[in-house]
Design a protein around this motif. Structure first.
Motif, PDB file in Angstrom:
ATOM      1  N   CYS A  92       0.840  -1.203   0.000  1.00  0.00           N
ATOM      2  CA  CYS A  92       0.000   0.000   0.000  1.00  0.00           C
ATOM      3  C   CYS A  92       0.870   1.245   0.000  1.00  0.00           C
ATOM      4  O   CYS A  92       0.375   2.354  -0.209  1.00  0.00           O
ATOM      5  CB  CYS A  92      -0.962  -0.002   1.182  1.00  0.00           C
ATOM      6  N   GLY A  93       2.156   1.086   0.228  1.00  0.00           N
ATOM      7  CA  GLY A  93       3.081   2.199   0.133  1.00  0.00           C
ATOM      8  C   GLY A  93       4.512   1.708   0.093  1.00  0.00           C
ATOM      9  O   GLY A  93       4.916   0.889   0.927  1.00  0.00           O
ATOM     10  N   ILE A  94       5.271   2.170  -0.892  1.00  0.00           N
ATOM     11  CA  ILE A  94       6.702   1.889  -0.959  1.00  0.00           C
ATOM     12  C   ILE A  94       7.408   3.230  -1.102  1.00  0.00           C
ATOM     13  O   ILE A  94       7.075   4.003  -2.002  1.00  0.00           O
ATOM     14  CB  ILE A  94       7.062   0.991  -2.154  1.00  0.00           C
ATOM     15  N   GLN A 119       7.846   8.592   3.230  1.00  0.00           N
ATOM     16  CA  GLN A 119       7.321   8.470   1.876  1.00  0.00           C
ATOM     17  C   GLN A 119       6.377   7.280   1.747  1.00  0.00           C
ATOM     18  O   GLN A 119       5.317   7.359   1.110  1.00  0.00           O
ATOM     19  CB  GLN A 119       8.482   8.336   0.884  1.00  0.00           C
ATOM     20  N   ALA A 120       6.738   6.147   2.354  1.00  0.00           N
ATOM     21  CA  ALA A 120       5.872   4.968   2.293  1.00  0.00           C
ATOM     22  C   ALA A 120       4.528   5.243   2.956  1.00  0.00           C
ATOM     23  O   ALA A 120       3.474   4.851   2.444  1.00  0.00           O
ATOM     24  CB  ALA A 120       6.566   3.774   2.954  1.00  0.00           C
ATOM     25  N   VAL A 143       0.875   3.774  -9.613  1.00  0.00           N
ATOM     26  CA  VAL A 143       1.332   5.123  -9.937  1.00  0.00           C
ATOM     27  C   VAL A 143       2.373   5.528  -8.905  1.00  0.00           C
ATOM     28  O   VAL A 143       2.181   5.319  -7.699  1.00  0.00           O
ATOM     29  CB  VAL A 143       0.170   6.131  -9.942  1.00  0.00           C
ATOM     30  N   ALA A 144       3.489   6.088  -9.377  1.00  0.00           N
ATOM     31  CA  ALA A 144       4.581   6.461  -8.466  1.00  0.00           C
ATOM     32  C   ALA A 144       5.234   7.741  -8.934  1.00  0.00           C
ATOM     33  O   ALA A 144       5.214   8.083 -10.126  1.00  0.00           O
ATOM     34  CB  ALA A 144       5.621   5.344  -8.399  1.00  0.00           C
ATOM     35  N   ASN A 145       5.825   8.445  -7.966  1.00  0.00           N
ATOM     36  CA  ASN A 145       6.713   9.561  -8.294  1.00  0.00           C
ATOM     37  C   ASN A 145       8.132   9.137  -7.939  1.00  0.00           C
ATOM     38  O   ASN A 145       8.349   7.977  -7.556  1.00  0.00           O
ATOM     39  CB  ASN A 145       6.266  10.845  -7.597  1.00  0.00           C
ATOM     40  N   PRO A 146       9.122   9.990  -8.036  1.00  0.00           N
ATOM     41  CA  PRO A 146      10.497   9.523  -7.783  1.00  0.00           C
ATOM     42  C   PRO A 146      10.756   9.022  -6.370  1.00  0.00           C
ATOM     43  O   PRO A 146      11.717   8.277  -6.152  1.00  0.00           O
ATOM     44  CB  PRO A 146      11.338  10.776  -8.083  1.00  0.00           C
ATOM     45  N   GLN A 147       9.907   9.406  -5.395  1.00  0.00           N
ATOM     46  CA  GLN A 147      10.168   9.039  -4.004  1.00  0.00           C
ATOM     47  C   GLN A 147       9.297   7.907  -3.475  1.00  0.00           C
ATOM     48  O   GLN A 147       9.689   7.182  -2.563  1.00  0.00           O
ATOM     49  CB  GLN A 147       9.963  10.258  -3.080  1.00  0.00           C
ATOM     50  N   THR A 189       5.370   5.329  -3.994  1.00  0.00           N
ATOM     51  CA  THR A 189       4.140   4.966  -4.689  1.00  0.00           C
ATOM     52  C   THR A 189       3.043   5.932  -4.279  1.00  0.00           C
ATOM     53  O   THR A 189       2.991   6.391  -3.137  1.00  0.00           O
ATOM     54  CB  THR A 189       3.717   3.531  -4.339  1.00  0.00           C
ATOM     55  N   LEU A 190       2.139   6.210  -5.210  1.00  0.00           N
ATOM     56  CA  LEU A 190       1.052   7.160  -4.961  1.00  0.00           C
ATOM     57  C   LEU A 190      -0.309   6.480  -4.956  1.00  0.00           C
ATOM     58  O   LEU A 190      -1.221   6.911  -4.252  1.00  0.00           O
ATOM     59  CB  LEU A 190       1.055   8.258  -6.027  1.00  0.00           C
TER      60      LEU A 190
END
Length: 512
Positions: free
Chosen positions: A277-279, A291-292, A419-423, A425-426
């Motif tokens: 659910c978050g990386i 970030q996670a 969906v992810a940005n550089p830091q 997962t979104l």
């Protein structure tokens, strides 16, 4: 007088057992190093050569493979013909067999050992005696596990013999042991001849624990470990704190370890029901956790967290504020542990991250009446092999974000969109029957964070261009997917229409 054969490689607790047998009317027959060990410790024995009237030969390869040994073990006591044959051939009955096998597992896992040294640790006489004694459990007691010494002695002291029930249980254990031993040898030979799919597959595992229940309370469950343990695994995790792991905890923890293994820099994984659910990643583990957590602060409730760096105080303080089931890390700073251990039920585990790249056995999935076996999906994807298929070209930094998203989506249940940005997962769309619904779910979670640097990753190709169009209309400018659809060009054209940079990796990562 009753007779017992004792021939063991592992002599743990042997002296008390052998002494107890002699005190209760047994003569002990023994071999080689075992006999020397017993004699040096004041326990009188009869050598196997005295029984067989034949010397050990071939450097000890042949010593107990003799009719005077196996005849004495296998003879039925209630069969007059058997007893008459023994009398005619001057063979004595053997009432107890205590054998544990050459340490093949220890040898085969020692990388310094040569093939010839490994082969010499294949026990022949030991399994033969064990199988003979187990077959004749009606009359013979067979012991192959040191944990059974005490109960066997207790019954002999009390009743002069062991019960049929105990002998049958010990016989069952023998065949479990010898089957596992042979399976390990078979696996070694298969590896030597590069045979990945033998005609007959025999897997062997050791019982770790009987679970309270399985996936649901009405299901019984047991936890087994590979007979050759892997250090980087939930099986070898050290639990420092918290209540006992459940069946579902173990499955989730395994999924988290599979994910965190993919990343080298400071990384944190939040996981729920075997889906991330978050990386998140960062310069420090605290930043990675931040970030996670932002990846999905709702779903992480009641989830588990895996961190690939030691947990420090600042990170622990943030984790402590949440309801979590498990935290997995290489270690915990003392102050960080004290903070987290205030929650009595929170499971705190450590795993040897230095061994994360060790080889592992193929993974298996049961089906009704059978088993599916496959290699684990370890193959590293090289960005250099990816193909940009659109007019719009990603920048080197955008490719790095694509690589991050591609590694992450690999562990999301199919159909999978991430969906992810550089830091971090979104948004994650997991396990949907169709891909467009997975796209909608992932984008809905990510919507307020989407900008020109965000990547949409798909674990398999787009069967139609609707997913690309939906992504484009919601601000996605970068897509990474394997390609391979007969309608790939439709998706490429749609990407070009909206100015999206699309990369095809040439390899899918389904996870069913």
């Amino acid at each position: 007088m009753k007779k017992a054969i004792i021939s063991v490689s592992d002599k743990t607790n042997l002296l008390d057992f052998a002494k107890g047998l002699t005190e209760n009317g047994f003569e002990i027959i023994s071999t080689g190093g075992t006999q020397k060990y017993l004699n040096e410790n004041g326990i009188e024995t009869i050598s196997i050569e005295e029984v067989t009237d034949f010397p050990e030969i071939l450097d000890g390869r042949v010593k107990t493979l003799h009719p005077k040994v196996h005849g004495g073990i296998l003879a039925k006591r209630d069969n007059d013909d058997h007893l008459a044959t023994l009398k005619e051939l001057n063979i004595d009955l053997i009432d107890l067999v205590c054998v544990n096998l050459y340490p093949f597992k220890k040898t085969v896992t020692d990388e310094s050992k040569t093939n010839s040294e490994i082969i010499e640790q294949i026990d022949i006489g030991g399994p033969s005696m064990l199988r003979s004694a187990a077959k004749n459990y009606q009359d013979v007691t067979v012991v192959t596990d040191q944990s059974d010494y005490e109960v066997v002695l207790d019954q002999i002291k009390k009743d002069g013999h062991t019960s049929l029930e105990l002998r049958q249980r010990l016989a069952a254990k023998v065949f479990q042991k010898t089957a596992a031993y042979d399976a390990l040898i078979s696996s070694y030979f298969n590896s030597q001849i590069n045979q990945p799919a033998p005609q007959n597959l025999t897997l062997t595992y050791n019982l770790i624990d009987e679970m309270r229940y399985g996936e649901n309370s009405q299901q019984k469950a047991w936890f087994y470990e590979d007979v050759v343990p892997k250090k980087f695994s939930i099986c070898q995790a050290k639990q420092l704190h918290g209540k006992k792991l459940s069946f579902n905890n173990i499955k989730d923890a395994d999924a988290a370890l599979r994910i965190i293994r993919e990343f080298d820099g400071p990384t944190a994984v939040g996981l729920k029901h075997m889906n991330p659910c978050g990386i998140g990643k960062g310069e420090t583990i605290e930043e990675a956790w931040d970030q996670a957590y932002l990846g999905d602060p709702v779903s992480i409730f009641g989830g588990i967290v895996a961190l690939n760096r030691p947990v420090d105080v600042k990170t622990a303080e943030k984790l402590h504020k949440l309801f979590l089931e498990i935290i997995i890390a290489p270690s915990y700073d003392d102050d960080a542990y004290e903070i987290l251990a205030k929650k009595k039920n929170l499971r705190l585990l450590t795993v040897d991250f230095e061994r994360k790249d060790e080889p592992v056995r193929n993974e298996t999935v049961s089906v009704m009446g059978g088993l599916l076996v496959q290699e684990q999906d370890f193959l590293a994807d090289d960005v250099k092999d990816w193909k940009v298929v659109t007019k719009k070209q990603p920048t080197p930094e955008q490719l790095k974000t694509m690589e991050f998203a591609w590694k992450a989506v690999k562990f999301v249940k199919s159909n999978a969109i991430l969906v992810a940005n550089p830091q971090r997962t979104l948004g994650v769309g997991a396990g949907q029957p169709n891909r467009i619904d997975a796209v909608k779910i992932a984008i809905e979670h990510a919507q307020k964070y989407i900008d020109d640097e965000c990547v949409l990753a798909s674990d398999a190709f787009f069967p139609m261009n609707d997913s690309v169009e939906y992504a484009a209309k919601h601000g996605i400018k970068l897509i990474v997917q394997p390609g391979g659809s007969i309608r790939d060009q439709d998706s490429i054209d749609m990407a070009d229409k909206y100015g999206i940079a699309m990369v095809m990796t040439g390899r899918r990562h389904f996870r069913h």
